[in-house]
Design an enzyme around this catalytic site. Structure first.
Site, mmCIF file in Angstrom:
data_model
loop_
_atom_site.group_PDB
_atom_site.id
_atom_site.type_symbol
_atom_site.label_atom_id
_atom_site.label_comp_id
_atom_site.label_asym_id
_atom_site.label_seq_id
_atom_site.Cartn_x
_atom_site.Cartn_y
_atom_site.Cartn_z
ATOM 1 N N SER A 94 28.847 96.370 46.854
ATOM 2 C CA SER A 94 28.439 95.132 47.531
ATOM 3 C C SER A 94 26.991 94.783 47.235
ATOM 4 C CB SER A 94 28.633 95.270 49.043
ATOM 5 O OG SER A 94 29.993 95.441 49.318
ATOM 6 N N ALA A 152 27.486 97.252 53.012
ATOM 7 C CA ALA A 152 26.230 97.974 52.800
ATOM 8 C C ALA A 152 26.366 99.013 51.687
ATOM 9 C CB ALA A 152 25.798 98.662 54.097
ATOM 10 N N GLY A 153 27.521 99.014 51.020
ATOM 11 C CA GLY A 153 27.760 100.010 49.972
ATOM 12 C C GLY A 153 27.193 99.584 48.619
ATOM 13 N N MET A 154 27.390 100.452 47.640
ATOM 14 C CA MET A 154 26.807 100.256 46.308
ATOM 15 C C MET A 154 27.371 99.025 45.590
ATOM 16 S SD MET A 154 24.613 102.643 45.672
ATOM 17 C CE MET A 154 24.515 102.291 43.934
ATOM 18 N N ARG A 181 37.225 97.740 30.795
ATOM 19 C CA ARG A 181 36.961 99.003 30.084
ATOM 20 C C ARG A 181 37.843 99.109 28.838
ATOM 21 N NH1 ARG A 181 37.182 102.634 35.649
ATOM 22 N NH2 ARG A 181 34.946 102.669 36.085
ATOM 23 N N GLN A 236 42.509 96.445 59.131
ATOM 24 C CA GLN A 236 41.968 95.208 58.553
ATOM 25 C C GLN A 236 43.086 94.208 58.247
ATOM 26 O OE1 GLN A 236 39.166 96.259 55.434
ATOM 27 N NE2 GLN A 236 37.833 97.295 56.898
ATOM 28 N N ASN A 240 41.993 106.306 54.648
ATOM 29 C CA ASN A 240 41.701 104.949 54.188
ATOM 30 C C ASN A 240 42.813 103.982 54.553
ATOM 31 O OD1 ASN A 240 39.140 105.354 53.284
ATOM 32 N ND2 ASN A 240 39.761 105.952 51.224
ATOM 33 N N ARG A 292 44.353 114.504 48.646
ATOM 34 C CA ARG A 292 44.649 113.097 48.338
ATOM 35 C C ARG A 292 45.517 112.470 49.425
ATOM 36 N NH1 ARG A 292 44.635 109.225 44.568
ATOM 37 N NH2 ARG A 292 46.582 108.348 43.814
ATOM 38 N N ASP A 337 39.382 98.154 34.947
ATOM 39 C CA ASP A 337 40.140 98.895 33.939
ATOM 40 C C ASP A 337 40.413 98.006 32.724
ATOM 41 O OD1 ASP A 337 40.577 101.204 35.790
ATOM 42 O OD2 ASP A 337 41.640 99.670 36.913
ATOM 43 N N HIS A 345 45.730 101.925 39.897
ATOM 44 C CA HIS A 345 44.314 102.166 39.554
ATOM 45 C C HIS A 345 44.065 103.666 39.754
ATOM 46 C CE1 HIS A 345 40.039 101.655 39.073
ATOM 47 N NE2 HIS A 345 39.845 102.257 40.227
HETATM 48 N N1 LIG Z 1 39.184 99.434 42.245
HETATM 49 C C1 LIG Z 1 38.161 99.753 41.471
HETATM 50 O O1 LIG Z 1 38.100 99.387 40.300
HETATM 51 C C2 LIG Z 1 37.048 100.564 42.007
HETATM 52 C C3 LIG Z 1 37.062 100.996 43.304
HETATM 53 N N2 LIG Z 1 36.025 101.715 43.812
HETATM 54 C C4 LIG Z 1 36.113 102.094 45.205
HETATM 55 O O2 LIG Z 1 35.354 101.159 45.975
HETATM 56 C C5 LIG Z 1 34.979 101.772 47.204
HETATM 57 C C6 LIG Z 1 33.529 101.484 47.514
HETATM 58 O O3 LIG Z 1 32.681 101.987 46.524
HETATM 59 P P1 LIG Z 1 31.100 101.951 46.685
HETATM 60 O O4 LIG Z 1 30.633 100.638 47.179
HETATM 61 O O5 LIG Z 1 30.519 102.486 45.440
HETATM 62 O O6 LIG Z 1 30.974 103.053 47.805
HETATM 63 P P2 LIG Z 1 29.787 103.331 48.854
HETATM 64 O O7 LIG Z 1 29.989 104.735 49.286
HETATM 65 O O8 LIG Z 1 28.493 102.900 48.323
HETATM 66 O O9 LIG Z 1 30.178 102.340 50.038
HETATM 67 C C7 LIG Z 1 31.407 102.466 50.624
HETATM 68 C C8 LIG Z 1 31.369 101.893 52.009
HETATM 69 O O10 LIG Z 1 32.605 102.207 52.584
HETATM 70 C C9 LIG Z 1 32.445 102.255 53.970
HETATM 71 N N3 LIG Z 1 33.323 103.208 54.636
HETATM 72 C C10 LIG Z 1 34.414 102.840 55.291
HETATM 73 N N4 LIG Z 1 34.990 103.871 55.870
HETATM 74 C C11 LIG Z 1 34.260 104.959 55.586
HETATM 75 C C12 LIG Z 1 34.361 106.326 55.946
HETATM 76 N N5 LIG Z 1 35.376 106.766 56.693
HETATM 77 N N6 LIG Z 1 33.406 107.156 55.484
HETATM 78 C C13 LIG Z 1 32.407 106.711 54.712
HETATM 79 N N7 LIG Z 1 32.277 105.411 54.350
HETATM 80 C C14 LIG Z 1 33.182 104.542 54.801
HETATM 81 C C15 LIG Z 1 30.979 102.538 54.215
HETATM 82 O O11 LIG Z 1 30.520 101.403 54.890
HETATM 83 P P3 LIG Z 1 30.631 101.238 56.449
HETATM 84 O O12 LIG Z 1 29.997 102.423 57.079
HETATM 85 O O13 LIG Z 1 29.881 99.977 56.630
HETATM 86 O O14 LIG Z 1 32.076 101.096 56.785
HETATM 87 C C16 LIG Z 1 30.309 102.527 52.861
HETATM 88 O O15 LIG Z 1 29.154 101.740 52.837
HETATM 89 C C17 LIG Z 1 35.347 103.248 47.066
HETATM 90 O O16 LIG Z 1 36.590 103.450 47.710
HETATM 91 C C18 LIG Z 1 35.511 103.433 45.561
HETATM 92 O O17 LIG Z 1 36.372 104.503 45.263
HETATM 93 C C19 LIG Z 1 34.921 102.015 43.058
HETATM 94 C C20 LIG Z 1 34.864 101.622 41.747
HETATM 95 C C21 LIG Z 1 35.938 100.891 41.110
HETATM 96 O O1 LIG Z 2 37.252 106.737 41.960
HETATM 97 C C1 LIG Z 2 36.277 105.965 42.103
HETATM 98 O O2 LIG Z 2 35.681 105.777 43.152
HETATM 99 C C2 LIG Z 2 35.800 105.190 40.911
HETATM 100 C C3 LIG Z 2 36.790 104.241 40.382
HETATM 101 O O3 LIG Z 2 37.754 103.844 40.998
HETATM 102 C C4 LIG Z 2 36.543 103.758 39.028
HETATM 103 O O4 LIG Z 2 35.468 103.979 38.491
HETATM 104 O O5 LIG Z 2 37.453 103.135 38.468
#
Ligand SMILES: NC(=O)C1=CN([C@@H]2O[C@H](COP(=O)(O)OP(=O)(O)OC[C@H]3O[C@@H](n4cnc5c(N)ncnc54)[C@H](OP(=O)(O)O)[C@@H]3O)[C@@H](O)[C@H]2O)C=CC1
Ligand SMILES: O=C([O-])CC(=O)C(=O)O
Length: 440
Positions: free
Chosen positions: A110, A106-108, A255, A205, A198, A191, A252, A280
């Protein structure tokens, strides 16, 4: 698609209830059948499941849904219907359905990705798919909204949609697991604490994948910090080859290609052999020594070493953070594109002489990088879902020194999560100047 009604239903359910707003909607609420984690990061006193499946050549009436004697819910809304496709001849040539599990559904990210998957642009126009979407009690309503939008998109290749907050249900027979859900780092969160919070999600999982996913499942970890989350996940899933786990560094890579193309004044399809090494995070190393522009070494095209070592490198490392400052949230659309790229790189043969980057498990790597971490490296694939590491890369002192820094960061992260990888007591002493791309 041509719909013809049948009188009986094959959409089986436990305790189905119609939603007031959505007559096709069916739902179960029962105690979880599996709960193996000792960490319990989410409140799971119950699980909710909403799911659907479509079988070709039949149609059924939603009102005629029946109870499943085994209690296994398996369809959502319109996906409970079975129907004839107009293009029946075409469906005969379709491949066997594959199960794709997505967490954080349900996140951004997805919200972009799911529609690409369902459209056929990722796995191909002859590959029917089932989408198994993992949410939480926090997001279950939103997930219903996602499923409704998938219904309304009329994707012929989308044969099943399941939504659930139980990873054991969502990962059942998964051939691909795209692990996106993770808690974002908020103000005041250390951090080390984020690694722990996480990490617990990915340990749980990993256990679920280990128990129920396809033995050759491919797992792409997106949720940050993705390298160490991938390490935790694979350590908790010993029944699945460690080689099958990836941390997404394709964004990355994309980019970096964009910045080199911009500087050289060429279209970005001219940039090849782009490796992102390491984590990353802001220690990642975009490798301009081995990358090529129009077949030539980058340094022969961009004769500005200072720009390459300083501006270019930092721009790629911090691109995510700059975007967050502009947008107020992290990259979602481009991340979903890069997930598609990452999958396609594994299921199509890599063009001759080129490679792609992925964060993969270091186990006998030819570069002298520490073993037993997840480190982004150059990979090639025959298109069978597997990959091999590229051997013909060169190193200089600059590159070696940068690699050592990102390696040290990953080794420190690994120590922080020892309690989640089965390696004893965690000791967390992270280098102070290292961050996620989104942190600045
Ligand atoms: N590797 C990469 O290149 C990148 C990685 N990311 C990472 O991807 C992840 C998802 O990003 P994005 O979809 O934009 O994020 P969103 O915040 O839109 O969605 C993240 C989802 O994570 C779930 N979640 C799981 N555990 C938690 C928690 N404890 N608190 C809050 N939310 C939780 C939530 O869904 P639910 O409640 O259903 O569990 C939520 O919908 C982030 O970790 C972001 O940093 C982002 C950009 C690039
Ligand atoms: O830190 C974040 O959530 C964003 C991220 O990974 C990226 O943009 O590469």
């Amino acid at each position: 698609m041509a719909l013809t009604q049948l009188n009986n239903s094959t959409c089986s359910k436990t305790q189905l209830h119609s939603s007031s707003q959505h007559s096709f909607l069916s739902r179960t609420r029962t105690l979880p059948r599996h709960y193996h984690s000792t960490f319990a990061p989410l409140h799971r006193t119950q699980h909710a499941t909403i799911s659907c499946s479509v079988a070709p050549n039949q149609v059924q009436v939603p009102a005629a849904q029946t109870q499943d004697p085994k209690g296994k819910p398996d369809c959502y809304g319109v996906f409970c219907l079975t129907y004839d496709l107009k293009a029946e001849e075409e469906t005969k040539s379709w491949k066997k359905l594959i199960n794709i599990a997505v967490s954080g559904a349900a996140g951004m990210i997805s919200n972009h990705l799911l529609f690409k998957l369902a459209s056929g642009e990722v796995f191909g126009p002859d590959q029917p798919i089932a989408l198994k979407l993992l949410g939480s009690e926090r997001s279950i309503q939103a997930l219903e909204g996602v499923a409704m939008e998938l219904e309304d998109s009329l994707f012929p290749l989308l044969r099943e949609v399941v939504i659930s907050i139980d990873p054991y249900e969502v990962f059942q027979d998964a051939e691909w697991a795209l692990l996106i859900g993770a808690k974002p780092r908020g103000p005041g969160v250390e951090r080390a604490a984020l690694l722990d919070i996480n990490g617990q999600i990915f340990a749980e999982q990993g256990k679920a994948l280990n128990a129920v996913a396809s033995r050759n499942a491919k797992v792409i970890v997106v949720g940050n910090p993705c390298n160490t989350n991938a390490l935790i996940c694979l350590k908790n899933a010993p029944n699945i080859p460690a080689k099958n786990f990836h941390a997404l560094t394709r964004l990355d890579e994309n980019r970096a290609k964009c910045q080199l193309a911009l500087k050289a004044g060429v279209f970005y399809d001219k940039v090849s052999n782009m490796t992102i090494w390491g984590n990353h995070s802001t220690t990642q190393v975009p490798d301009f020594l081995n990358a090529r522009i129009d077949g030539l070494p980058v340094k022969e095209v961009i004769k500005d070493n200072k720009w390459l070592e300083e501006e270019f490198t930092e721009k790629v490392q911090k691109r995510g953070g700059v975007l967050i400052q502009k947008w107020g949230r992290s990259s979602a659309a481009s991340t979903s594109v890069s997930i598609v790229d990452a999958i396609r790189s594994l299921i199509t043969p890599t063009p001759e002489g080129d490679w792609f980057s992925s964060g993969v498990y270091t186990n006998g790597n030819p570069y002298g990088i520490a073993e037993d971490i997840v480190f982004s490296m150059p990979c090639r694939s025959k298109g069978d879902g597997d990959y091999e590491l590229v051997k013909d890369v060169i190193f200089d002192d600059y590159l070696r020194q940068k690699l050592a820094k990102t390696e040290a960061e990953l080794l420190a992260e690994k120590k922080c999560v020892a309690h989640l990888t089965g390696e004893g007591i965690a000791v967390c002493d992270l280098p102070g100047d290292t961050m996620l791309p989104g942190e600045m």
